[in-house]
Write a protein that holds these residues in place. Sequence first.
Motif, PDB file in Angstrom:
ATOM      1  N   ILE A 127       0.995  -1.125  -0.088  1.00 59.86           N
ATOM      2  CA  ILE A 127      -0.045   0.065  -0.016  1.00 59.86           C
ATOM      3  C   ILE A 127       0.767   1.219  -0.071  1.00 59.86           C
ATOM      4  O   ILE A 127       1.658   1.396   0.805  1.00 59.86           O
ATOM      5  CB  ILE A 127      -0.803  -0.033   1.317  1.00 59.86           C
ATOM      6  CG1 ILE A 127      -1.947  -1.307   1.356  1.00 59.86           C
ATOM      7  CG2 ILE A 127      -1.886   1.342   1.337  1.00 59.86           C
ATOM      8  CD1 ILE A 127      -2.759  -1.419   2.337  1.00 59.86           C
ATOM      9  N   LEU A 128       0.770   2.045  -0.978  1.00 57.69           N
ATOM     10  CA  LEU A 128       1.411   3.338  -1.213  1.00 57.69           C
ATOM     11  C   LEU A 128       0.339   4.591  -1.111  1.00 57.69           C
ATOM     12  O   LEU A 128      -0.516   4.443  -1.660  1.00 57.69           O
ATOM     13  CB  LEU A 128       2.162   3.246  -2.582  1.00 57.69           C
ATOM     14  CG  LEU A 128       3.047   1.818  -2.797  1.00 57.69           C
ATOM     15  CD1 LEU A 128       3.109   1.720  -4.124  1.00 57.69           C
ATOM     16  CD2 LEU A 128       4.270   2.210  -2.192  1.00 57.69           C
ATOM     17  N   THR A 129       0.927   5.618  -0.406  1.00 62.38           N
ATOM     18  CA  THR A 129       0.101   6.865   0.006  1.00 62.38           C
ATOM     19  C   THR A 129       0.773   7.965   0.164  1.00 62.38           C
ATOM     20  O   THR A 129       1.930   7.813   0.509  1.00 62.38           O
ATOM     21  CB  THR A 129      -0.874   6.514   1.376  1.00 62.38           C
ATOM     22  OG1 THR A 129      -1.764   7.498   1.228  1.00 62.38           O
ATOM     23  CG2 THR A 129      -0.071   6.375   2.493  1.00 62.38           C
ATOM     24  N   ARG A 130       0.229   9.039  -0.034  1.00 70.24           N
ATOM     25  CA  ARG A 130       0.828  10.288   0.131  1.00 70.24           C
ATOM     26  C   ARG A 130      -0.230  11.493   0.274  1.00 70.24           C
ATOM     27  O   ARG A 130      -1.273  11.294  -0.186  1.00 70.24           O
ATOM     28  CB  ARG A 130       1.883  10.777  -0.939  1.00 70.24           C
ATOM     29  CG  ARG A 130       1.245  11.069  -2.264  1.00 70.24           C
ATOM     30  CD  ARG A 130       2.288  11.228  -3.386  1.00 70.24           C
ATOM     31  NE  ARG A 130       3.303  12.337  -3.082  1.00 70.24           N
ATOM     32  CZ  ARG A 130       4.238  12.627  -3.907  1.00 70.24           C
ATOM     33  NH1 ARG A 130       4.290  12.035  -5.043  1.00 70.24           N
ATOM     34  NH2 ARG A 130       5.103  13.543  -3.719  1.00 70.24           N
ATOM     35  N   VAL A 175      -2.307   2.209  -4.570  1.00 69.24           N
ATOM     36  CA  VAL A 175      -1.829   3.264  -4.459  1.00 69.24           C
ATOM     37  C   VAL A 175      -3.185   4.417  -4.217  1.00 69.24           C
ATOM     38  O   VAL A 175      -4.031   4.540  -5.049  1.00 69.24           O
ATOM     39  CB  VAL A 175      -1.257   3.849  -5.796  1.00 69.24           C
ATOM     40  CG1 VAL A 175      -0.737   5.295  -5.694  1.00 69.24           C
ATOM     41  CG2 VAL A 175      -0.025   2.817  -6.100  1.00 69.24           C
ATOM     42  N   ALA A 176      -2.895   5.079  -3.067  1.00 71.57           N
ATOM     43  CA  ALA A 176      -4.157   6.158  -2.941  1.00 71.57           C
ATOM     44  C   ALA A 176      -3.594   7.155  -1.979  1.00 71.57           C
ATOM     45  O   ALA A 176      -2.650   7.078  -1.169  1.00 71.57           O
ATOM     46  CB  ALA A 176      -5.029   5.290  -1.760  1.00 71.57           C
ATOM     47  N   THR A 232      -7.624  -0.946   9.071  1.00 74.67           N
ATOM     48  CA  THR A 232      -6.735  -1.667   9.750  1.00 74.67           C
ATOM     49  C   THR A 232      -6.000  -2.508   8.737  1.00 74.67           C
ATOM     50  O   THR A 232      -6.369  -3.131   7.946  1.00 74.67           O
ATOM     51  CB  THR A 232      -7.029  -2.636  10.714  1.00 74.67           C
ATOM     52  OG1 THR A 232      -8.032  -1.752  11.561  1.00 74.67           O
ATOM     53  CG2 THR A 232      -6.027  -3.488  11.528  1.00 74.67           C
ATOM     54  N   LEU A 233      -4.767  -2.200   8.659  1.00 78.29           N
ATOM     55  CA  LEU A 233      -3.698  -2.563   7.349  1.00 78.29           C
ATOM     56  C   LEU A 233      -2.884  -3.907   8.073  1.00 78.29           C
ATOM     57  O   LEU A 233      -1.861  -3.457   8.444  1.00 78.29           O
ATOM     58  CB  LEU A 233      -3.032  -1.482   7.087  1.00 78.29           C
ATOM     59  CG  LEU A 233      -3.472  -0.446   6.677  1.00 78.29           C
ATOM     60  CD1 LEU A 233      -2.584   0.968   6.063  1.00 78.29           C
ATOM     61  CD2 LEU A 233      -4.477  -0.500   5.471  1.00 78.29           C
ATOM     62  N   ASP A 234      -3.481  -4.984   7.901  1.00 80.37           N
ATOM     63  CA  ASP A 234      -2.725  -6.242   8.244  1.00 80.37           C
ATOM     64  C   ASP A 234      -1.835  -6.807   7.146  1.00 80.37           C
ATOM     65  O   ASP A 234      -2.293  -6.641   5.962  1.00 80.37           O
ATOM     66  CB  ASP A 234      -3.850  -7.329   8.515  1.00 80.37           C
ATOM     67  CG  ASP A 234      -4.521  -6.900  10.042  1.00 80.37           C
ATOM     68  OD1 ASP A 234      -3.875  -6.446  11.042  1.00 80.37           O
ATOM     69  OD2 ASP A 234      -5.725  -7.175   9.921  1.00 80.37           O
ATOM     70  N   SER A 235      -0.722  -7.603   7.479  1.00 76.34           N
ATOM     71  CA  SER A 235       0.136  -8.235   6.417  1.00 76.34           C
ATOM     72  C   SER A 235       0.274  -7.378   5.095  1.00 76.34           C
ATOM     73  O   SER A 235       0.208  -8.092   4.074  1.00 76.34           O
ATOM     74  CB  SER A 235      -0.722  -9.619   6.130  1.00 76.34           C
ATOM     75  OG  SER A 235       0.355 -10.168   5.219  1.00 76.34           O
ATOM     76  N   ALA A 236       0.741  -6.248   5.575  1.00 80.44           N
ATOM     77  CA  ALA A 236       1.018  -5.272   4.421  1.00 80.44           C
ATOM     78  C   ALA A 236       2.232  -4.369   4.500  1.00 80.44           C
ATOM     79  O   ALA A 236       2.698  -4.295   5.728  1.00 80.44           O
ATOM     80  CB  ALA A 236      -0.258  -4.328   4.389  1.00 80.44           C
ATOM     81  N   TYR A 237       2.923  -3.971   3.395  1.00 79.60           N
ATOM     82  CA  TYR A 237       3.963  -2.988   3.483  1.00 79.60           C
ATOM     83  C   TYR A 237       3.456  -1.980   2.985  1.00 79.60           C
ATOM     84  O   TYR A 237       2.947  -1.444   1.960  1.00 79.60           O
ATOM     85  CB  TYR A 237       4.988  -3.572   2.283  1.00 79.60           C
ATOM     86  CG  TYR A 237       6.402  -3.526   2.830  1.00 79.60           C
ATOM     87  CD1 TYR A 237       6.944  -2.308   2.873  1.00 79.60           C
ATOM     88  CD2 TYR A 237       7.266  -4.489   3.137  1.00 79.60           C
ATOM     89  CE1 TYR A 237       8.152  -1.808   3.148  1.00 79.60           C
ATOM     90  CE2 TYR A 237       8.613  -4.339   3.280  1.00 79.60           C
ATOM     91  CZ  TYR A 237       9.043  -3.174   3.351  1.00 79.60           C
ATOM     92  OH  TYR A 237      10.334  -2.810   3.657  1.00 79.60           O
TER      93      TYR A 237
END
Length: 323
Positions: free
Chosen positions: A164-167, A218-219, A228-233
């Motif tokens: 998961i990529l965010t800014r 990407v968000a 809740t962000l489980d098992s994520a980079y």
Amino acid sequence: MTKGKQEKQVFIDDNQIILELFGKLDENLKIIEKKLGLEILLREGNITIIGDKLSIELGERLIEKLIEVIKAQKRLTKQELMYTIQLIFEGKEERIKELLNDIVCITASGKSIKPKTLGQKRYVDSIKNNDIVFGIGPAGTGKTYLAMAMAVSAFKNKEVNRIILTRPAVEAGENLGFLPGDLQEKVDPYLRPIYDALFDILGVDTYLRLMDKGLIEVAPLAYMRGRTLDSAYVILDEAQNTTDEQMKMFLTRLGFGSKAIITGDITQIDLPKGRSSGLVTVTKILSDVEGIEFVYLTKYDIVRHPLVHRIIEAYDKYEKGEK
């Protein structure tokens, strides 16, 4: 020979190494001569170094280390040359071997991604050893690109199930509803640098396939709220433009089996006047929390065009004068 000058010969029995060492049109050779105050000649397979005693000693050590670099990777870039010269002046040239074999991942085009400076090496090692890492430093230090490479590597090794990529879309004040177009069209301008890095690392086809499956997301930061962000980079880019509330919200999204990398440049804050940067604040709150690491990259870790280094130095000097 000029009075006070000495000579030292270094024998290299591989013409390919000599060609790589000297560079196209002797470009590398000219840099070495200028930086170390030497004259270097090639005579019948022998490299002759001419200069004062100290310069010759530095030159001999430099050539020895550059040969190690060339043998390890079959090439020598200008950035690697300049950085090795810097390490020679600092007496740290023995540490160059730390950078030669630490490959983070291989891009779609077959290029090896690895730390190019000791600062970047420290950053990569911190990401390996901690669940939350803050990479703070100027543009061109590889903060986001290396974080993405680490994320892709972890995903391929099945250490996490998704990336998961965010800014923060600070230019729009996160009020994306007022912008024209559908969701993707609204957020794309703010997330373009992330897409560019992903295309380079994964290739467009692989990226689109993983995106369609929901394995890469990407968000904008506003869309992380309540999750809740489980098992994520999870990578938060441009974190200097988060508010205190946004930073706390993001950090408290982390679930089991997840890792968060937060990158930013505290000299490039675009928030409205009167709003404090969540990245600046968090350095005061979490600096002593176990499992969280702050890595500060500097102008010496810049791996873009050499002029970027000098531009940042000039701005630093100007801003100090203004204050």
